[in-house]
Design a protein around this motif. Structure first.
Motif, PDB file in Angstrom:
ATOM      1  N   SER A  26       5.220   5.653  -9.063  1.00  0.00           N
ATOM      2  CA  SER A  26       5.231   5.187  -7.672  1.00  0.00           C
ATOM      3  C   SER A  26       6.625   5.268  -7.086  1.00  0.00           C
ATOM      4  O   SER A  26       6.800   5.680  -5.928  1.00  0.00           O
TER       5      SER A  26
ATOM      6  N   HIS B 129      -2.332   2.765   1.622  1.00  0.00           N
ATOM      7  CA  HIS B 129      -2.716   1.943   0.474  1.00  0.00           C
ATOM      8  C   HIS B 129      -4.053   1.247   0.716  1.00  0.00           C
ATOM      9  O   HIS B 129      -4.631   1.315   1.801  1.00  0.00           O
TER      10      HIS B 129
ATOM     11  N   ALA C 165      -4.134  -2.117  -0.792  1.00  0.00           N
ATOM     12  CA  ALA C 165      -3.653  -3.271  -1.560  1.00  0.00           C
ATOM     13  C   ALA C 165      -4.364  -4.563  -1.191  1.00  0.00           C
ATOM     14  O   ALA C 165      -4.242  -5.553  -1.917  1.00  0.00           O
TER      15      ALA C 165
ATOM     16  N   ASP D 106      -2.606  -0.935  -6.161  1.00  0.00           N
ATOM     17  CA  ASP D 106      -1.982  -0.503  -4.914  1.00  0.00           C
ATOM     18  C   ASP D 106      -0.854  -1.450  -4.515  1.00  0.00           C
ATOM     19  O   ASP D 106       0.075  -1.052  -3.795  1.00  0.00           O
TER      20      ASP D 106
ATOM     21  N   THR E 196       1.442   8.666  -0.321  1.00  0.00           N
ATOM     22  CA  THR E 196       0.155   8.123  -0.740  1.00  0.00           C
ATOM     23  C   THR E 196      -0.024   8.214  -2.253  1.00  0.00           C
ATOM     24  O   THR E 196       0.549   9.095  -2.904  1.00  0.00           O
ATOM     25  N   PRO E 197      -0.870   7.328  -2.812  1.00  0.00           N
ATOM     26  CA  PRO E 197      -1.347   7.566  -4.179  1.00  0.00           C
ATOM     27  C   PRO E 197      -2.227   8.807  -4.196  1.00  0.00           C
ATOM     28  O   PRO E 197      -2.546   9.380  -3.156  1.00  0.00           O
TER      29      PRO E 197
END
Length: 367
Positions: free
Chosen positions: A177, A200, A202, A209, A252-253
């Protein structure tokens, strides 16, 4: 928000002015020997891949670009990426590839994911922007989606707990991350971008996240000149289709980045015109930016009407990565000029041209 213009768009617009300065500025002061042709691993891939990589080969030859290709047959239904291909990419450090089919289900691993993990190509970058002359629902779109490329839902950790119940693990680490956040902020800093937005979920995945957001916030403190904000992924999708011009750089993830990049590409003109690449500390693989439709259909193959623009612009990104900026500028300017003129476009852009007709027009437009 002030937007930056892509170099080739600036040049294209300047051509319409009678007072345009005709002398060239210094774009790159090379080191002795930098003009030596560089080897690039080429993977034509599946579907339309050979057609669009062939287009790149033709344009590179017409430009006398200082690259040459080492070509390998790789297909998405293979069990793994052949070792000689990986060795070639490790040696050359740069690869250009067409799309590879990813089989649905059946436990067959995606070769695209294998490549990213084997070479630690941790950052995916897709540039979604309006091309002059191409009519879209929204104007002033110039979004860079930077996606973590090695973990998240793509970790491949799945098992059947009991018959009918499958457990799939999403892996988020502070190390990955932080490094994708650093890449995004460094990209913004080096490319005169003003804002980085972290995407996210989260509010639901509070630990996974949440860790991604925590890492982005920590990295953001080292870049006080760049505005940082956050957005929940579902709201992000709604904002993208209603007011995409508000976004600049997005980090972004893994899974969210795939969805966001394809959505942004559709807004800005379609997947056939969006360039992209995957990069790590030592290697880079360039390909069509948005994955949707990157292997085409039987009809496109039969009629030979695949759009080569996305991969041509990706190859321009590759040339700039190899520190050949003048060649990249020439290629981008030629592509933009053909799109602006509108005479030669493939079906997905509202035209009726074949792939070869578009390639020929771009070659004719090279200066």
């Amino acid at each position: 928000m002030a937007r930056r213009s892509l170099p080739f768009l600036k040049d294209l617009l300047s051509r319409s002015s009678p007072s345009r300065i005709t002398t060239r500025s210094v774009t790159y002061m090379h080191r002795p020997g930098d003009g030596t042709p560089r080897p690039v691993t080429l993977i034509p891939g599946d579907g339309i891949g050979p057609m669009v990589t062939g287009a790149v080969e033709q344009v590179m030859e017409a430009m006398h670009a200082p690259v040459y290709f080492e070509k390998f047959e790789v297909h998405g239904n293979m069990k793994s990426v052949p070792q000689e291909v990986l060795e070639s990419i490790r040696k050359n450090q740069v690869c250009l590839k067409g799309g590879l089919i990813t089989p649905m289900g059946g436990g067959v691993s995606s070769l695209n994911v294998q490549l990213r993990k084997e070479l630690d190509l941790y950052a995916s970058l897709v540039n979604c922007f309006n091309l002059p002359g191409l009519t879209t629902r929204h104007n002033n779109v110039d979004i860079v989606v930077i996606r973590e490329n090695t973990e998240g839902e793509y970790s491949g950790l799945e098992h059947e707990v009991i018959p009918g119940v499958v457990e799939s693990l999403k892996v988020i680490t502070k190390f990955c991350s932080e490094r994708i956040a650093k890449y995004a902020f460094e990209y913004a800093y080096l490319n005169n971008r003003k804002t980085v937005t972290a995407v996210h979920k989260a509010n639901i995945m509070k630990l996974a996240d949440g860790l991604f957001l925590e890492s982005c916030r920590e990295v953001a403190t080292n870049y006080p000149g760049i505005k940082y904000n956050e957005i929940i992924v579902d709201n992000c999708c709604m904002q993208l289709v209603s007011k995409p011009e508000q976004f600049d750089v997005m980090v972004t993830p893994n899974l969210y980045g795939n969805l966001i990049a394809n959505t942004a590409a559709g807004i800005a003109g379609g997947t056939g015109v969006m360039p992209g690449g995957n990069v790590g500390a030592e290697h880079a693989v360039f390909e069509q930016g948005a994955s949707a439709g990157n292997v085409g259909s039987e009809q496109i193959l039969e009629q030979k009407i695949a759009n080569p623009v996305a991969l041509l612009l990706s190859s321009a990104m590759m040339l700039r990565h190899l520190q050949f900026p003048a060649f990249a500028d020439r290629l981008e300017t030629a592509v933009a000029g053909v799109i602006l003129e509108g005479k030669y476009r493939t079906e997905d852009l509202g035209g009726s041209s074949t792939t070869q007709e578009v390639v020929d027009a771009i070659i004719d437009a090279l200066d």
